[in-house]
Scaffold this active site. Structure first.
Site, PDB file in Angstrom:
ATOM      1  N   HIS A 152      -8.904   2.956  -5.443  1.00  0.00           N
ATOM      2  CA  HIS A 152      -8.136   1.953  -4.711  1.00  0.00           C
ATOM      3  C   HIS A 152      -6.658   2.271  -4.878  1.00  0.00           C
ATOM      4  CE1 HIS A 152     -11.622  -0.544  -3.989  1.00  0.00           C
ATOM      5  NE2 HIS A 152     -11.972  -0.299  -5.239  1.00  0.00           N
ATOM      6  N   VAL A 153      -5.913   2.197  -3.798  1.00  0.00           N
ATOM      7  CA  VAL A 153      -4.479   2.479  -3.826  1.00  0.00           C
ATOM      8  C   VAL A 153      -3.752   1.440  -4.671  1.00  0.00           C
ATOM      9  CG1 VAL A 153      -2.407   2.688  -2.384  1.00  0.00           C
ATOM     10  CG2 VAL A 153      -4.572   3.687  -1.606  1.00  0.00           C
ATOM     11  N   THR A 154      -4.167   0.179  -4.548  1.00  0.00           N
ATOM     12  CA  THR A 154      -3.540  -0.896  -5.329  1.00  0.00           C
ATOM     13  C   THR A 154      -4.409  -1.241  -6.528  1.00  0.00           C
ATOM     14  OG1 THR A 154      -4.655  -2.685  -4.137  1.00  0.00           O
ATOM     15  CG2 THR A 154      -2.548  -1.883  -3.209  1.00  0.00           C
ATOM     16  N   ARG A 198     -10.531 -10.152  -4.374  1.00  0.00           N
ATOM     17  CA  ARG A 198     -10.465  -8.678  -4.353  1.00  0.00           C
ATOM     18  C   ARG A 198     -10.852  -8.060  -5.701  1.00  0.00           C
ATOM     19  NH1 ARG A 198      -7.758  -7.093   0.357  1.00  0.00           N
ATOM     20  NH2 ARG A 198      -6.297  -8.649   1.141  1.00  0.00           N
ATOM     21  N   TYR A 251       0.797  -1.227   0.000  1.00  0.00           N
ATOM     22  CA  TYR A 251       0.000   0.000   0.000  1.00  0.00           C
ATOM     23  C   TYR A 251       0.836   1.286   0.000  1.00  0.00           C
ATOM     24  CZ  TYR A 251      -3.776  -3.196   1.103  1.00  0.00           C
ATOM     25  OH  TYR A 251      -4.684  -4.218   1.064  1.00  0.00           O
ATOM     26  N   ASN A 308     -13.044   5.265  -1.300  1.00  0.00           N
ATOM     27  CA  ASN A 308     -12.209   4.070  -1.240  1.00  0.00           C
ATOM     28  C   ASN A 308     -12.896   3.155  -0.237  1.00  0.00           C
ATOM     29  OD1 ASN A 308     -10.365   2.045  -0.754  1.00  0.00           O
ATOM     30  ND2 ASN A 308      -8.595   3.401  -0.905  1.00  0.00           N
TER      31      ASN A 308
END
Length: 152
Positions: free
Chosen positions: A105-107, A116, A28, A79
């Site tokens: 989303h960060v990823t 996911r 992250y 998010n």
């Protein structure tokens, strides 16, 4: 003569986002949620937007915040974190808000575990930004500003 208020964008963050920078920094990154809030505040100011930046670990609280946005905010940047893949209640609240929603989303959730990769929230979003780290928040606010300019 008074100036009209700036359009308000709710920037909502789901569970464990308060651990950003501490939890799995190799996944992250090292930026904290405070860093994200500062980035959002700076970006919003440049774009002529106001923000209401919040984080919760509770699904019900997040749903309530989304419901509060109806009639109060011009859009939602969210998010949903762990609720992305599980919360039909959050999806329903976002749909009921009748506001433009951008999911962040960060990823890159599509490069991660299979569980996911499905997002209920995406059903309510006009766009999804993932995999670009915390910069995705600034991009989402920029996109939101453009969406709002296009609205009648």
């Amino acid at each position: 003569m008074s100036t009209p208020p700036l359009p308000l964008i709710a920037v909502l963050n789901g569970p464990n986002m308060n651990m950003l920078g501490l939890r799995q920094p190799h996944v992250y990154g090292r930026a904290t949620l405070d860093d994200v809030e500062a980035l959002c505040a700076e970006t919003a100011e440049e774009l002529g937007l106001a923000i209401d930046f919040r984080q919760t670990n509770g699904e019900g609280e997040l749903v309530s915040w989304v419901q509060e946005c109806r009639g109060r905010a011009a859009g939602i940047v969210i998010n949903p974190a762990g609720y992305t893949t599980t919360s039909i209640a959050l999806m329903d609240a976002l749909l009921a808000s009748e506001l433009p929603v951008i999911e962040v989303h960060v990823t890159n959730i599509h490069r991660r575990e299979e569980f996911r990769q499905h997002s209920y929230v995406s059903k309510a979003a006009v766009g999804v930004i993932c995999g670009l780290g915390v910069t995705g928040y600034a991009l989402a606010l920029t996109a939101m500003a453009e969406l709002l300019e296009e609205r009648p």
